[in-house]
Design an enzyme around this catalytic site. Structure first.
Site, PDB file in Angstrom:
ATOM      1  N   ASP A   1     -46.247 -10.919  21.989  1.00  0.00           N
ATOM      2  CA  ASP A   1     -44.944 -10.413  21.366  1.00  0.00           C
ATOM      3  C   ASP A   1     -44.696 -11.243  20.360  1.00  0.00           C
ATOM      4  O   ASP A   1     -43.599 -11.365  19.898  1.00  0.00           O
ATOM      5  CB  ASP A   1     -43.812 -10.467  22.697  1.00  0.00           C
ATOM      6  CG  ASP A   1     -42.579  -9.700  22.249  1.00  0.00           C
ATOM      7  OD1 ASP A   1     -42.851  -8.691  21.652  1.00  0.00           O
ATOM      8  OD2 ASP A   1     -41.599 -10.084  22.460  1.00  0.00           O
TER       9      ASP A   1
ATOM     10  N   LYS B   1     -47.277  -6.419  19.794  1.00  0.00           N
ATOM     11  CA  LYS B   1     -46.353  -6.073  18.861  1.00  0.00           C
ATOM     12  C   LYS B   1     -46.618  -5.419  17.357  1.00  0.00           C
ATOM     13  O   LYS B   1     -47.396  -6.221  17.026  1.00  0.00           O
ATOM     14  CB  LYS B   1     -45.089  -6.962  18.997  1.00  0.00           C
ATOM     15  CG  LYS B   1     -43.798  -6.269  17.904  1.00  0.00           C
ATOM     16  CD  LYS B   1     -42.963  -7.365  17.788  1.00  0.00           C
ATOM     17  CE  LYS B   1     -42.066  -7.925  18.866  1.00  0.00           C
ATOM     18  NZ  LYS B   1     -40.925  -8.734  18.777  1.00  0.00           N
TER      19      LYS B   1
ATOM     20  N   TRP C   1     -41.810 -13.288  28.933  1.00  0.00           N
ATOM     21  CA  TRP C   1     -42.757 -12.255  29.206  1.00  0.00           C
ATOM     22  C   TRP C   1     -43.751 -13.183  30.386  1.00  0.00           C
ATOM     23  O   TRP C   1     -44.168 -12.560  31.327  1.00  0.00           O
ATOM     24  CB  TRP C   1     -44.014 -12.132  28.058  1.00  0.00           C
ATOM     25  CG  TRP C   1     -43.002 -10.755  27.228  1.00  0.00           C
ATOM     26  CD1 TRP C   1     -41.973 -10.591  27.181  1.00  0.00           C
ATOM     27  CD2 TRP C   1     -43.935  -9.930  26.509  1.00  0.00           C
ATOM     28  NE1 TRP C   1     -41.721  -9.449  26.304  1.00  0.00           N
ATOM     29  CE2 TRP C   1     -43.100  -9.009  25.787  1.00  0.00           C
ATOM     30  CE3 TRP C   1     -45.366  -9.905  26.343  1.00  0.00           C
ATOM     31  CZ2 TRP C   1     -43.634  -8.050  25.225  1.00  0.00           C
ATOM     32  CZ3 TRP C   1     -45.737  -8.545  25.360  1.00  0.00           C
ATOM     33  CH2 TRP C   1     -44.913  -7.705  24.948  1.00  0.00           C
TER      34      TRP C   1
END
Length: 225
Positions: free
Chosen positions: A137, A177, A81
């Site tokens: 994430d 997430k 990311w």
């Protein structure tokens, strides 16, 4: 490169050599990795993980990464990311993780806990200003018990959100997430109070058998006082 074009790739299935050396569970994981079009595409593009394509899709849909933005990547290892944020025009990116991350040109990588008392000063020095995007994430080690796993990931998401509240600039964005389930109602209500727009998304790059989804919040509104 979109999730649709990658996911629709057709290749001959790769077979696992010396399969007897691996446990059945390991064989299944290795075969999935070897035949996953996103894993293959990540290697071809020099990306650290297949998860990079999830952020590419989310950014393409919601415009999260603005040119010149200051970005913090929580739970950044192995760095997929962070790579995407830089490639998409972020001016400064800080990746934080308890694990080591191999250097990424243009990024500041910090090994440590993003909740540490020293983190605000460290971020101020690295970013030179308030954060435009906080992204996470992070996911816990799963147990296979749906309720337990859901509560664990909610705990991580809430920590990430608390970090965002403390560091985001007005108008900033947050993405994290979650697992599909019923325990995120309170968190979503909080997000709706503090952000102008809150949406859910499940990128094409998410595996079909995965319960993961992402919540994307834009237009941060700090509390007055």
């Amino acid at each position: 490169m979109t999730g649709e074009t990658i996911g629709s790739r057709r290749r001959s299935a790769v077979r696992l050599k010396m399969a007897r050396k691996h446990k059945p569970s390991s064989q299944k994981w290795l075969l999935r990795q070897l035949n996953d079009p996103y894993v293959i595409a990540a290697k071809e593009k020099g990306l650290r993980s297949r998860a990079a394509f999830k952020l590419i899709e989310l950014d393409g849909k919601f415009g999260l990464i603005r040119k010149g933005a200051r970005v913090v990547d929580l739970g950044a290892a192995p760095g997929g990311w962070t790579q995407v944020a830089l490639e998409r025009g972020a001016a400064r990116v800080v990746g934080i993780d308890l694990l080591d991350i191999e250097p990424i040109g243009g990024a500041v990588l910090i090994k440590g806990d993003f909740q540490d008392d020293s983190m605000p000063a460290t971020l101020a020095e690295a970013l030179g200003g308030p954060v435009d995007l906080v992204m996470s994430d992070m996911a816990p080690n799963t147990t296979g018990h749906t309720a337990t796993d859901h509560l664990r990931i909610m705990g991580l998401a809430e920590l990430a959100l608390d970090f965002a509240f403390r560091h985001l600039a007005p108008g900033g964005a947050f993405v994290t997430k979650l697992f599909q389930g019923g325990a995120q109602g309170e968190m979503l209500e909080t997000l709706k109070r503090r952000f102008a727009v809150v949406r859910h998304a499940k990128p094409e790059a998410s595996r079909k058998d995965s319960r993961e989804l992402y919540v994307v919040a834009t237009g941060y509104r700090p509390e007055e006082g």
